[in-house]
Design a protein around this motif. Structure first.
Motif, PDB file in Angstrom:
ATOM      1  N   ASP A  93      52.542  45.924  35.376  1.00  0.00           N
ATOM      2  CA  ASP A  93      52.663  44.460  36.605  1.00  0.00           C
ATOM      3  C   ASP A  93      53.011  42.905  36.441  1.00  0.00           C
ATOM      4  N   VAL A  94      54.003  42.317  37.248  1.00  0.00           N
ATOM      5  CA  VAL A  94      53.805  40.645  37.258  1.00  0.00           C
ATOM      6  C   VAL A  94      54.124  40.138  38.439  1.00  0.00           C
ATOM      7  N   VAL A  95      52.543  39.344  38.337  1.00  0.00           N
ATOM      8  CA  VAL A  95      53.027  38.684  39.932  1.00  0.00           C
ATOM      9  C   VAL A  95      52.586  37.164  39.925  1.00  0.00           C
ATOM     10  N   ILE A  96      53.893  36.707  40.188  1.00  0.00           N
ATOM     11  CA  ILE A  96      53.601  34.875  40.127  1.00  0.00           C
ATOM     12  C   ILE A  96      53.038  34.377  41.220  1.00  0.00           C
ATOM     13  N   ALA A  97      52.015  33.890  41.623  1.00  0.00           N
ATOM     14  CA  ALA A  97      51.545  33.046  42.625  1.00  0.00           C
ATOM     15  C   ALA A  97      52.709  32.366  43.760  1.00  0.00           C
ATOM     16  N   ALA A  98      52.575  32.834  44.852  1.00  0.00           N
ATOM     17  CA  ALA A  98      53.811  31.577  46.293  1.00  0.00           C
ATOM     18  C   ALA A  98      52.633  30.510  46.667  1.00  0.00           C
ATOM     19  N   ARG A  99      51.384  30.730  46.288  1.00  0.00           N
ATOM     20  CA  ARG A  99      50.730  29.114  46.629  1.00  0.00           C
ATOM     21  C   ARG A  99      51.297  28.911  48.182  1.00  0.00           C
ATOM     22  N   ASP A 100      51.279  30.141  48.854  1.00  0.00           N
ATOM     23  CA  ASP A 100      51.115  30.205  50.393  1.00  0.00           C
ATOM     24  C   ASP A 100      50.368  30.539  50.865  1.00  0.00           C
ATOM     25  N   SER A 101      49.073  30.033  51.544  1.00  0.00           N
ATOM     26  CA  SER A 101      47.588  30.089  51.786  1.00  0.00           C
ATOM     27  C   SER A 101      47.630  31.379  53.504  1.00  0.00           C
ATOM     28  N   ASP A 102      48.847  30.712  53.733  1.00  0.00           N
ATOM     29  CA  ASP A 102      49.295  31.506  55.167  1.00  0.00           C
ATOM     30  C   ASP A 102      49.812  32.843  54.536  1.00  0.00           C
ATOM     31  N   LEU A 112      49.682  36.047  54.140  1.00  0.00           N
ATOM     32  CA  LEU A 112      48.494  37.520  53.657  1.00  0.00           C
ATOM     33  C   LEU A 112      48.597  38.142  52.780  1.00  0.00           C
ATOM     34  N   ASP A 113      49.800  38.782  52.807  1.00  0.00           N
ATOM     35  CA  ASP A 113      50.700  39.993  51.976  1.00  0.00           C
ATOM     36  C   ASP A 113      51.036  39.708  50.224  1.00  0.00           C
ATOM     37  N   ALA A 114      50.966  38.089  50.422  1.00  0.00           N
ATOM     38  CA  ALA A 114      51.366  37.508  48.552  1.00  0.00           C
ATOM     39  C   ALA A 114      50.178  36.901  48.257  1.00  0.00           C
ATOM     40  N   ILE A 115      49.156  37.548  48.764  1.00  0.00           N
ATOM     41  CA  ILE A 115      47.831  36.696  48.809  1.00  0.00           C
ATOM     42  C   ILE A 115      47.274  38.134  48.272  1.00  0.00           C
ATOM     43  N   ARG A 116      47.130  39.679  48.809  1.00  0.00           N
ATOM     44  CA  ARG A 116      46.350  41.025  48.749  1.00  0.00           C
ATOM     45  C   ARG A 116      47.509  41.114  47.849  1.00  0.00           C
ATOM     46  N   GLU A 117      48.735  40.686  46.832  1.00  0.00           N
ATOM     47  CA  GLU A 117      49.404  41.205  46.200  1.00  0.00           C
ATOM     48  C   GLU A 117      48.928  40.620  44.777  1.00  0.00           C
ATOM     49  N   PHE A 118      48.909  39.611  44.825  1.00  0.00           N
ATOM     50  CA  PHE A 118      48.259  38.504  43.804  1.00  0.00           C
ATOM     51  C   PHE A 118      46.677  38.619  43.391  1.00  0.00           C
ATOM     52  N   ALA A 119      46.158  39.339  44.728  1.00  0.00           N
ATOM     53  CA  ALA A 119      44.424  38.981  44.258  1.00  0.00           C
ATOM     54  C   ALA A 119      44.432  40.520  43.399  1.00  0.00           C
ATOM     55  N   VAL A 120      45.014  41.468  44.281  1.00  0.00           N
ATOM     56  CA  VAL A 120      44.486  43.134  43.522  1.00  0.00           C
ATOM     57  C   VAL A 120      44.771  42.524  42.256  1.00  0.00           C
ATOM     58  N   LEU A 121      46.002  42.240  41.932  1.00  0.00           N
ATOM     59  CA  LEU A 121      46.699  42.537  40.391  1.00  0.00           C
ATOM     60  C   LEU A 121      45.642  41.476  39.730  1.00  0.00           C
ATOM     61  N   TRP A 122      44.945  39.709  39.940  1.00  0.00           N
ATOM     62  CA  TRP A 122      44.557  39.213  39.329  1.00  0.00           C
ATOM     63  C   TRP A 122      43.034  40.086  39.040  1.00  0.00           C
ATOM     64  N   GLN A 123      42.657  40.630  39.978  1.00  0.00           N
ATOM     65  CA  GLN A 123      41.732  41.431  39.364  1.00  0.00           C
ATOM     66  C   GLN A 123      40.955  42.259  38.524  1.00  0.00           C
ATOM     67  N   ARG A 124      42.381  43.768  38.487  1.00  0.00           N
ATOM     68  CA  ARG A 124      42.650  44.333  37.924  1.00  0.00           C
ATOM     69  C   ARG A 124      43.366  44.195  36.337  1.00  0.00           C
ATOM     70  N   ARG A 125      43.416  43.239  36.651  1.00  0.00           N
ATOM     71  CA  ARG A 125      43.451  42.089  34.769  1.00  0.00           C
ATOM     72  C   ARG A 125      42.586  42.132  34.065  1.00  0.00           C
ATOM     73  N   GLU A 126      41.357  41.417  34.722  1.00  0.00           N
ATOM     74  CA  GLU A 126      40.003  40.937  34.782  1.00  0.00           C
ATOM     75  C   GLU A 126      39.543  42.729  34.139  1.00  0.00           C
ATOM     76  N   GLN A 127      39.276  43.080  34.981  1.00  0.00           N
ATOM     77  CA  GLN A 127      39.408  45.103  34.666  1.00  0.00           C
ATOM     78  C   GLN A 127      39.528  45.665  33.535  1.00  0.00           C
ATOM     79  N   ASP A 128      40.870  45.103  33.299  1.00  0.00           N
ATOM     80  CA  ASP A 128      41.783  45.589  31.901  1.00  0.00           C
ATOM     81  C   ASP A 128      41.306  45.146  30.611  1.00  0.00           C
TER      82      ASP A 128
END
Length: 295
Positions: free
Chosen positions: A222-231, A233-249
């Motif tokens: 899974d790959v996600v490129i940050a949308a940089r849009d603070s409004d 929320l769906d894009a933030i959720r997708e990015f944040a979850v994958l960011w955390q999954r990567r750290e755990q991995d």
């Protein structure tokens, strides 16, 4: 070595049965061999005489003496003593240890392995941390226990599948996304605008910083490129979850733990399996009701 001693005791039981000193009926007895707590009491001990005494209608200590006398000749036991009410204590000779060490060197990495599992399939799900924060010492403990269990099962002939269940959907994931969004907007946990159930850890700032910088994160396929849009929320959720999954991995890889399956809870919603399961349960419930009505 326990198997060797178990075999010797079974042969002794067979000899006593053949002489009529024990009942001939019944299958092989359950022979328990245990390490002694005190080396002065030998290397291994068995309570076989106590377990056979009732059926054999004999005093346990007397039966223990008869079992010891019936032990076949062997080159591993140096001495046998009877203790307490009828425990049989085995003292191994040096040759037994030498022979075992030779097996260790001969078999190398295969030493201690068996085919007891007969290639039967077993699934072990462990760690399975929510992707809302870093792994902590409790997750490390679960990783060590789960990985050890998998290694033991594999070494004894089981076909093992290691699974990490990722709870990447639901209320906690929503709270995590809101927390990252707040950090993206410059809101900190002391601000009254901070989400009621938000995550207050400093790592949330790291996620927000990378999101606003347009970073790319990858976890497995899974790959996600940050949308940089603070409004968004769906894009933030997708990015944040994958960011955390990567750290755990990365932490688990550094710990030497790997998984064969990474199951995402969100997939139950996206592939329709959850709806299918609910529909099936409802349909079967109606069928049972109809069947009950017929009866």
């Amino acid at each position: 070595m326990k198997e060797t001693l178990r075999t010797l005791l079974l042969e002794a039981v067979a000899a006593l049965r053949a002489r009529g000193e024990l009942p001939a009926d019944g299958g092989p007895p359950d022979v328990v061999i245990e390490r002694t707590r005190n080396p002065a009491h030998g290397d291994f001990a068995s309570n076989l005489a106590l377990t056979l005494a009732k059926a054999g209608r004999r005093n346990p200590r007397e039966l223990a003496q008869a079992l010891v006398a019936a032990l076949p000749a062997n080159d591993v036991v140096g001495k046998v003593e009877i203790a307490g009410p009828g425990f049989i204590n085995f003292f191994l000779n040096a040759g037994a240890y030498h022979a075992e060490l030779r097996r260790v060197f001969q078999q190398g990495g295969d030493y201690g392995r068996s085919h007891a599992g007969a290639n039967r399939i077993v699934g072990v799900e462990f760690v399975s941390a929510n992707p809302t924060g870093p792994l902590h010492v409790g997750h490390g403990r679960a990783a060590a226990i789960g990985d050890t269990l998998c290694r033991l099962l594999a070494a004894t002939g089981w076909s093992v599948t290691r699974e990490f269940y990722c709870n990447d959907a639901g209320a906690q994931i929503h709270n995590f996304a809101l927390s990252v969004q707040a950090r993206c907007r410059g809101i900190d946990p002391d601000d009254p605008r901070w989400p009621t159930d938000g995550y207050r850890g400093e790592y949330v700032s790291d996620v927000a910083r990378d999101y606003l910088a347009g970073a790319t994160v990858q976890a497995r396929n899974d790959v996600v490129i940050a949308a940089r849009d603070s409004d968004d929320l769906d894009a933030i959720r997708e990015f944040a979850v994958l960011w955390q999954r990567r750290e755990q991995d990365e932490d688990l890889r550094a710990f030497g733990v790997h998984f064969d399956v990474h199951f995402l809870e969100s997939s139950l919603r996206t592939d329709g399996k959850l709806d299918q399961a609910v529909d099936r349960i409802v349909a079967e419930g109606h069928a049972y009701e109809a069947e009950g009505a017929l009866w």
